[in-house]
Design a protein around this motif. Structure first.
Motif, PDB file in Angstrom:
ATOM      1  N   VAL A   1      -1.428   2.533   2.910  1.00  0.00           N
ATOM      2  CA  VAL A   1      -0.058   2.867   3.310  1.00  0.00           C
ATOM      3  C   VAL A   1       0.667   1.625   3.816  1.00  0.00           C
ATOM      4  N   ALA A   2       1.886   1.418   3.317  1.00  0.00           N
ATOM      5  CA  ALA A   2       2.764   0.345   3.781  1.00  0.00           C
ATOM      6  C   ALA A   2       3.991   0.999   4.414  1.00  0.00           C
ATOM      7  N   VAL A   3       4.206   0.749   5.697  1.00  0.00           N
ATOM      8  CA  VAL A   3       5.299   1.375   6.438  1.00  0.00           C
ATOM      9  C   VAL A   3       6.319   0.317   6.829  1.00  0.00           C
ATOM     10  N   GLY A   4       7.419   0.745   7.427  1.00  0.00           N
ATOM     11  CA  GLY A   4       8.439  -0.186   7.891  1.00  0.00           C
ATOM     12  C   GLY A   4       9.193   0.383   9.068  1.00  0.00           C
ATOM     13  N   MET A   5       9.821  -0.493   9.839  1.00  0.00           N
ATOM     14  CA  MET A   5      10.720  -0.054  10.900  1.00  0.00           C
ATOM     15  C   MET A   5      12.028   0.367  10.256  1.00  0.00           C
ATOM     16  N   SER A   6      12.601   1.449  10.712  1.00  0.00           N
ATOM     17  CA  SER A   6      13.863   1.922  10.139  1.00  0.00           C
ATOM     18  C   SER A   6      15.023   1.025  10.572  1.00  0.00           C
TER      19      SER A   6
ATOM     20  N   ARG B   1       4.281   3.377  -0.298  1.00  0.00           N
ATOM     21  CA  ARG B   1       5.196   2.688   0.605  1.00  0.00           C
ATOM     22  C   ARG B   1       6.236   3.671   1.133  1.00  0.00           C
ATOM     23  N   LEU B   2       6.586   3.514   2.430  1.00  0.00           N
ATOM     24  CA  LEU B   2       7.531   4.403   3.095  1.00  0.00           C
ATOM     25  C   LEU B   2       8.635   3.595   3.752  1.00  0.00           C
TER      26      LEU B   2
ATOM     27  N   GLY C   1       1.435   0.944  -6.787  1.00  0.00           N
ATOM     28  CA  GLY C   1       2.198   1.405  -5.642  1.00  0.00           C
ATOM     29  C   GLY C   1       3.271   2.410  -5.980  1.00  0.00           C
ATOM     30  N   ILE C   2       3.446   3.363  -5.093  1.00  0.00           N
ATOM     31  CA  ILE C   2       4.517   4.351  -5.200  1.00  0.00           C
ATOM     32  C   ILE C   2       5.397   4.254  -3.968  1.00  0.00           C
ATOM     33  N   SER C   3       6.699   4.049  -4.175  1.00  0.00           N
ATOM     34  CA  SER C   3       7.665   4.132  -3.084  1.00  0.00           C
ATOM     35  C   SER C   3       8.057   5.591  -2.942  1.00  0.00           C
TER      36      SER C   3
END
Length: 339
Positions: A118-123, A94-95, A43-45
């Motif tokens: 892709v792993a995303v998130g809520m800001s 990851r974002l 994984g890369i952030s």
């Protein structure tokens, strides 16, 4: 995962090397929790601005790096960061930042073409930065009304395909990163109302995302959700008050099973969704040798069927190669620990 700038509160070897991203190894589940099959991933952030100061980070106007405005960085027509990631051996990115006003289809399409999940998130914005209207300030940590329209917009602008299925590149949605440090502030160290409010924010946001899915008519294979905690000791939590990260997870688990005790009435069956689609996660800078006795032995006893992974990982100032080898050995020996 190894977190890198511009999130300035975490130091990173990549800063010293002036690298735009860094590769680490992790394990993650791509299936519902009751059908766990661990897949080794690398994984890369991704935060492609090597800022080296708090002042510099505070001046960054936006951090949504998977929108079309950032194509010159990640796209093949520009620097081609996604292709470089793949050439380095990665298979997951990851974002963090996420502006639902932006369409993210092109990033997800290109990630898929490159063989990257892709792993995303809520800001953080709807939770405590929105003025007025944040759920910390204005709705007593009930985040349903803030999160639902934002996640619905995410679904419309890239997360879903025209047939109502999730984009095949998308694997994880982080409800909020390190909620225990900021929603509300000091939830780990204050009175019992802090962890209760933190849990209310997370379960209401989870419920909102489920409601957005229902209205959008989502079908087919579903993504997993997580809420990544810090590795802080939550002295205010009702259990595990002397152990890192475990108190936060146990508090959330209790809230998912008993939302009425947290001042929240869910619209959906969050308990069933939690059991089927949730994976715990946490961030740590501790050495790999700490993990088994500080965390995993207790986690396995408390959560015998729920997988967990490290969301951000590096031991600052240490030999990263040796420590990474050790942590991967720990993961290989613990089926619930996904890496």
């Amino acid at each position: 995962w190894l977190k890198i700038p511009p999130r300035s509160q975490v130091t990173c070897l990549a800063t010293a090397l002036m690298m735009p991203f860094t590769v680490v190894v992790a394990l993650i589940t791509l299936l519902p929790v009751d059908l766990v099959v661990a897949e080794l991933i690398k994984g890369i952030s991704y935060g492609p601005v090597p800022l080296k100061s708090v002042d510099g980070a505070s001046q960054l106007p936006a951090d949504d790096w998977f929108c079309d405005e950032a194509v010159p960085l990640w796209g093949r027509s520009g620097r081609g960061d996604l292709r470089v990631m793949r050439e380095l051996g990665a298979n997951m990115v990851r974002l963090y930042g996420n502006n639902p006003e932006h369409d993210h289809t092109n990033f997800l399409d290109e990630a898929l073409e490159e063989g990257l999940s892709v792993a995303v998130g809520m800001s953080d914005y709807p939770y405590y930065q929105m003025v007025p209207g944040s759920c910390v300030r204005d709705t007593d940590l009930n985040c349903f009304t803030q999160i639902k329209p934002l996640y619905a917009e995410n679904l419309r602008k890239g997360f879903l395909r025209p047939d109502g299925t999730y984009h095949p590149a998308l694997k994880y949605m982080n409800i909020l990163n390190e909620a225990d440090l900021k929603v509300p502030p000091g939830a780990d160290t204050g009175g019992p109302e802090g962890p209760i409010g933190m849990a209310r924010a997370l379960i209401s946001a989870f419920d909102a995302m489920l409601d957005a899915e229902a209205e959008a008519g989502v079908t087919g294979p579903l993504i997993n959700f997580t809420a990544t905690f810090s590795y802080a000791i939550c002295s205010a939590c009702s259990t595990f008050s002397g152990m890192p990260a475990l108190g936060q997870m146990a508090q959330l688990d209790d809230a998912m099973h008993h939302p009425e005790n947290y001042g929240y009435t869910p619209k959906h069956d969050i308990t069933a969704a939690y059991k089927a689609r949730f994976t715990h996660s946490f961030n740590t800078q501790n050495p790999a040798t700490d993990l088994q006795h500080q965390f995993l032995d207790h986690y396995i006893a408390r959560f015998p069927s729920t997988p967990v992974y490290i969301g951000e990982y590096h031991r600052a100032g240490a030999n990263q190669v040796d420590d990474l080898g050790t942590i991967m050995s720990v993961a290989e020996q613990n089926p619930l620990f996904l890496g």
